[in-house]
Design a protein around this motif. Structure first.
Motif, PDB file in Angstrom:
ATOM      1  N   ALA A 163     -98.008 -82.394  68.213  1.00 23.68           N
ATOM      2  CA  ALA A 163     -96.820 -82.583  67.390  1.00 23.68           C
ATOM      3  C   ALA A 163     -96.987 -81.876  66.052  1.00 23.68           C
ATOM      4  N   ALA A 164     -95.864 -81.485  65.483  1.00 24.39           N
ATOM      5  CA  ALA A 164     -95.854 -80.776  64.208  1.00 24.39           C
ATOM      6  C   ALA A 164     -94.769 -81.339  63.301  1.00 24.39           C
ATOM      7  N   THR A 165     -95.052 -81.289  62.026  1.00 22.80           N
ATOM      8  CA  THR A 165     -94.023 -81.691  61.066  1.00 22.80           C
ATOM      9  C   THR A 165     -93.145 -80.495  60.714  1.00 22.80           C
ATOM     10  N   ASP A 166     -92.130 -80.740  59.946  1.00 20.80           N
ATOM     11  CA  ASP A 166     -91.424 -79.655  59.281  1.00 20.80           C
ATOM     12  C   ASP A 166     -92.389 -78.992  58.300  1.00 20.80           C
ATOM     13  N   PRO A 167     -92.074 -77.783  57.843  1.00 21.81           N
ATOM     14  CA  PRO A 167     -92.946 -77.144  56.857  1.00 21.81           C
ATOM     15  C   PRO A 167     -93.188 -78.041  55.648  1.00 21.81           C
ATOM     16  N   TYR A 168     -94.472 -78.199  55.321  1.00 25.14           N
ATOM     17  CA  TYR A 168     -94.903 -79.015  54.184  1.00 25.14           C
ATOM     18  C   TYR A 168     -94.487 -80.479  54.331  1.00 25.14           C
ATOM     19  N   GLY A 169     -94.338 -80.888  55.589  1.00 24.49           N
ATOM     20  CA  GLY A 169     -93.946 -82.268  55.848  1.00 24.49           C
ATOM     21  C   GLY A 169     -95.098 -83.240  55.690  1.00 24.49           C
ATOM     22  N   THR A 170     -94.755 -84.497  55.522  1.00 24.72           N
ATOM     23  CA  THR A 170     -95.755 -85.549  55.404  1.00 24.72           C
ATOM     24  C   THR A 170     -95.596 -86.521  56.561  1.00 24.72           C
ATOM     25  N   THR A 171     -96.656 -87.223  56.831  1.00 25.61           N
ATOM     26  CA  THR A 171     -96.638 -88.190  57.925  1.00 25.61           C
ATOM     27  C   THR A 171     -97.204 -89.524  57.442  1.00 25.61           C
ATOM     28  N   VAL A 172     -96.776 -90.541  58.112  1.00 24.60           N
ATOM     29  CA  VAL A 172     -97.354 -91.871  57.933  1.00 24.60           C
ATOM     30  C   VAL A 172     -97.705 -92.347  59.326  1.00 24.60           C
ATOM     31  N   GLY A 173     -98.981 -92.321  59.628  1.00 24.34           N
ATOM     32  CA  GLY A 173     -99.392 -92.692  60.979  1.00 24.34           C
ATOM     33  C   GLY A 173     -98.762 -91.754  61.994  1.00 24.34           C
ATOM     34  N   ARG A 174     -98.123 -92.363  62.987  1.00 21.67           N
ATOM     35  CA  ARG A 174     -97.521 -91.548  64.047  1.00 21.67           C
ATOM     36  C   ARG A 174     -96.104 -91.106  63.727  1.00 21.67           C
ATOM     37  N   HIS A 175     -95.634 -91.425  62.537  1.00 16.82           N
ATOM     38  CA  HIS A 175     -94.274 -91.100  62.145  1.00 16.82           C
ATOM     39  C   HIS A 175     -94.234 -89.869  61.248  1.00 16.82           C
ATOM     40  N   GLY A 176     -93.173 -89.140  61.336  1.00 15.45           N
ATOM     41  CA  GLY A 176     -92.987 -87.974  60.488  1.00 15.45           C
ATOM     42  C   GLY A 176     -93.067 -86.650  61.217  1.00 15.45           C
ATOM     43  N   TYR A 177     -93.413 -86.702  62.482  1.00 14.71           N
ATOM     44  CA  TYR A 177     -93.484 -85.465  63.265  1.00 14.71           C
ATOM     45  C   TYR A 177     -92.100 -85.107  63.800  1.00 14.71           C
ATOM     46  N   THR A 178     -91.753 -83.846  63.646  1.00 14.32           N
ATOM     47  CA  THR A 178     -90.429 -83.375  64.048  1.00 14.32           C
ATOM     48  C   THR A 178     -90.439 -82.696  65.412  1.00 14.32           C
ATOM     49  N   TYR A 179     -91.490 -81.976  65.691  1.00 16.26           N
ATOM     50  CA  TYR A 179     -91.567 -81.175  66.908  1.00 16.26           C
ATOM     51  C   TYR A 179     -92.671 -81.700  67.820  1.00 16.26           C
ATOM     52  N   TRP A 180     -92.354 -81.681  69.121  1.00 20.89           N
ATOM     53  CA  TRP A 180     -93.260 -82.254  70.108  1.00 20.89           C
ATOM     54  C   TRP A 180     -93.422 -81.305  71.285  1.00 20.89           C
ATOM     55  N   GLY A 181     -94.628 -81.277  71.841  1.00 17.38           N
ATOM     56  CA  GLY A 181     -94.834 -80.580  73.088  1.00 17.38           C
ATOM     57  C   GLY A 181     -94.414 -81.444  74.257  1.00 17.38           C
ATOM     58  N   GLN A 182     -94.555 -80.906  75.444  1.00 14.22           N
ATOM     59  CA  GLN A 182     -94.124 -81.626  76.641  1.00 14.22           C
ATOM     60  C   GLN A 182     -95.154 -82.631  77.106  1.00 14.22           C
ATOM     61  N   GLY A 183     -96.354 -82.547  76.578  1.00 14.84           N
ATOM     62  CA  GLY A 183     -97.409 -83.476  76.937  1.00 14.84           C
ATOM     63  C   GLY A 183     -98.288 -82.949  78.054  1.00 14.84           C
TER      64      GLY A 183
END
Length: 124
Positions: free
Chosen positions: A97-117
């Motif tokens: 998973a990836a955030t937006d550019p210069y994004g922040t996360t709190v634990g598992r939250h804050g990710y914008t983009y996800w792979g298929q797994g």
């Protein structure tokens, strides 16, 4: 838009090792906080490891400390998860998973983009 493609999952015996890879599209990869998360059947998705775009020490879940290593190669737009001493409880679908550019996360939250797994199955 960022596309993430994981690879490297599979079936492994307990005690073995696997290396997951995640290829990311986009020209600003170095500005993304990258994470590896997993979800086992009947359980919530959990953050396993992450690396901030700003550097610093990676984050590891307690279950991953001492066994898993996250790394990234900004020149290749790649992030990896080296998993050693695998246990049956590591069995799950692993997501990059990836955030937006210069994004922040709190634990598992804050990710914008996800792979298929990618499925990781560890047999006892």
């Amino acid at each position: 838009q960022v596309q993430l493609v994981e690879s490297g999952g599979g079936l492994m015996q307990a005690g073995g090792s696997l290396r997951l890879s995640c290829a990311a599209s986009g020209r600003t990869f170095s500005s993304y906080t990258m994470g590896w998360l997993r979800q086992a059947p009947g359980k919530e998705r959990e953050l396993v490891a992450s690396m901030r775009w700003s550097g610093g020490s990676p984050y590891y879940a307690d279950s991953a400390k001492g066994r898993f290593t996250i790394s990234r190669d900004n020149a290749k737009n790649m992030v990896y998860l080296q998993m050693n001493s695998l246990k049956p409880e590591d069995t799950a679908v692993y997501y990059c998973a990836a955030t937006d550019p210069y994004g922040t996360t709190v634990g598992r939250h804050g990710y914008t983009y996800w792979g298929q797994g990618t499925q990781v199955t560890v047999s006892s």
